[in-house]
Design an enzyme around this catalytic site. Sequence first.
Site, PDB file in Angstrom:
ATOM      1  N   SER A 319     -34.185   3.977 -85.987  1.00 50.67           N
ATOM      2  CA  SER A 319     -34.987   2.843 -86.463  1.00 50.67           C
ATOM      3  C   SER A 319     -34.446   2.307 -87.781  1.00 50.67           C
ATOM      4  O   SER A 319     -34.345   1.089 -87.975  1.00 50.67           O
ATOM      5  CB  SER A 319     -36.443   3.271 -86.634  1.00 50.67           C
ATOM      6  OG  SER A 319     -37.206   2.228 -87.199  1.00 50.67           O
ATOM      7  N   TRP A 322     -31.285   0.462 -87.101  1.00 54.15           N
ATOM      8  CA  TRP A 322     -31.575  -0.826 -86.474  1.00 54.15           C
ATOM      9  C   TRP A 322     -31.863  -1.886 -87.532  1.00 54.15           C
ATOM     10  O   TRP A 322     -31.453  -3.035 -87.398  1.00 54.15           O
ATOM     11  CB  TRP A 322     -32.773  -0.701 -85.539  1.00 54.15           C
ATOM     12  CG  TRP A 322     -33.233  -2.019 -85.004  1.00 54.15           C
ATOM     13  CD1 TRP A 322     -32.680  -2.730 -83.986  1.00 54.15           C
ATOM     14  CD2 TRP A 322     -34.330  -2.811 -85.463  1.00 54.15           C
ATOM     15  NE1 TRP A 322     -33.358  -3.913 -83.784  1.00 54.15           N
ATOM     16  CE2 TRP A 322     -34.380  -3.988 -84.674  1.00 54.15           C
ATOM     17  CE3 TRP A 322     -35.286  -2.638 -86.464  1.00 54.15           C
ATOM     18  CZ2 TRP A 322     -35.346  -4.973 -84.866  1.00 54.15           C
ATOM     19  CZ3 TRP A 322     -36.255  -3.625 -86.654  1.00 54.15           C
ATOM     20  CH2 TRP A 322     -36.271  -4.770 -85.861  1.00 54.15           C
ATOM     21  N   HIS A 323     -32.526  -1.502 -88.602  1.00 52.52           N
ATOM     22  CA  HIS A 323     -32.808  -2.462 -89.666  1.00 52.52           C
ATOM     23  C   HIS A 323     -31.542  -2.851 -90.430  1.00 52.52           C
ATOM     24  O   HIS A 323     -31.461  -3.951 -90.980  1.00 52.52           O
ATOM     25  CB  HIS A 323     -33.840  -1.886 -90.646  1.00 52.52           C
ATOM     26  CG  HIS A 323     -35.242  -1.882 -90.108  1.00 52.52           C
ATOM     27  ND1 HIS A 323     -35.739  -0.866 -89.318  1.00 52.52           N
ATOM     28  CD2 HIS A 323     -36.253  -2.785 -90.240  1.00 52.52           C
ATOM     29  CE1 HIS A 323     -36.994  -1.141 -88.994  1.00 52.52           C
ATOM     30  NE2 HIS A 323     -37.329  -2.295 -89.537  1.00 52.52           N
ATOM     31  N   GLY A 324     -30.572  -1.962 -90.479  1.00 57.99           N
ATOM     32  CA  GLY A 324     -29.320  -2.273 -91.172  1.00 57.99           C
ATOM     33  C   GLY A 324     -28.467  -1.032 -91.301  1.00 57.99           C
ATOM     34  O   GLY A 324     -28.979   0.090 -91.351  1.00 57.99           O
TER      35      GLY A 324
END
Length: 481
Positions: A319, A322-324
Amino acid sequence: MLFNSLSFGVFIVIVFLLYYLVPHRYRWCFLLAASYIFYMNLHIGYGILLFAATALTYFLAIRLEQAMTSKEKRLCVLGGVLPLVLILLFYKTASPVIDRLNLLADAGRLAIQPITLKILLPAGISFYFFQSMGYLIDVYRGKIKAERHFGYYALFVSFFPQLLAGPIGRADSLLPQYKKERPFVYENVTYGLKLMAWGYFKKLVIADVFATVINKVYNNVYSYVGLVFIVVTIMFAIEIYCDFSGYSDIAVGCAKLFGIDLMTNFKSPYFSFSIREFWSRWHISLSTWFRDYVYIPLGGNRVPKWRHCLNLLLTFLVSGFWHGSTMTYILWGGIHGLLQIVETLLCPKKKKGEKAKYRRHWWQLPVTFSLLCFTWIFFRANTIQEAFWVISRLFWDIARPRTYLQTGITCLGLSPAAAVGMLTSVALLAIYDYASLKCDVITAFSKQKCFLRWPVYVLLLVVIILFSPKGVATEFIYFQF
């Protein structure tokens, strides 16, 4: 085309008026065309990527149902999921890698031309990729049948209210709604407009106003110390919530205009008594996506305790990535994973039919919120070094309380009127969220007398118009993900 832009206002009025004039059998086609116009307004090339992802998963889902062996089925799933994951990895990592190469070349004073290629992450790509992958996996699991009508499936992937930042939909819920005839229902339209207005209030009056103060501090952290970091971090917790839940409210309200019910994406998350409960209330569509398609395939909690803890950590690291791909996001995800592990070890999951082994206490609310704000430091900081600078200076000079308080307040640069306005808007947000724990606030308020309701509606619109930042519309934070 941003939700908070004038062009979207014109767009939604035209689409809404024409929608109910189009015969039912052609409405899917009309909404599909409107969705592609909406998306390609951002960049003409985005439509090609959207169509490619749609076509790939559509044909593979049908082929998957026709496959005779388990191996063929797995190859179909892999053939759809792997390319989408690799494309996401490319977009997530390309720009950071190029930036680092340029920095190394500059630091080493190498006589080379800087790499000027800038890989821009297409808006919404993660959300419709996840929606497409979830659909293909659900067909593989036998949860749903593959959709044969390409147009309905294409609309499922591209429906414009949810296209850019969710909520991430599930085919078993949305596809039947697109096929069902939806007459004009006055209550649906008014409910949708009210929800959109509340979303705009959160985005324009709270998130965008708070952002001016937060950006000033977090984009120049080495100029500040002490209480100002605590204040702006709390402000950022409110900003990101209002920014993203505001988008979700607008998306759900917009879909409601057309008789489509999208899932609720936020349920008063800052009234959570634990980190685990927070993630059941925050960005619910993404949290459940990671649960169903990452955490459970890893084994979930149906494995030995050490493996269960590892599954939690891996899911939250994914997760975070996924954000960066920067360390700030990965560490943010890792901390949330560790906090989940601690809660799992301290509060074992009760067995079926067994009473809860612990009670909620009032102090859990501020403790949970404080932990969340601590993790938001890593999420908002531009670099890992700046995040640790902020953490190391949170209580700088606290031995002199008067100076600590005075410096923290003056560094914000807020006028008394601005401070009162911010506190008032946050108080209204807290009241709304607390009330929504017990009922649907909009539905309940809509049952009140006209002379009570309409002054509130008018006041809300006036506040949005007068107190929202003027000028170019600001992007929603989650568009970058």
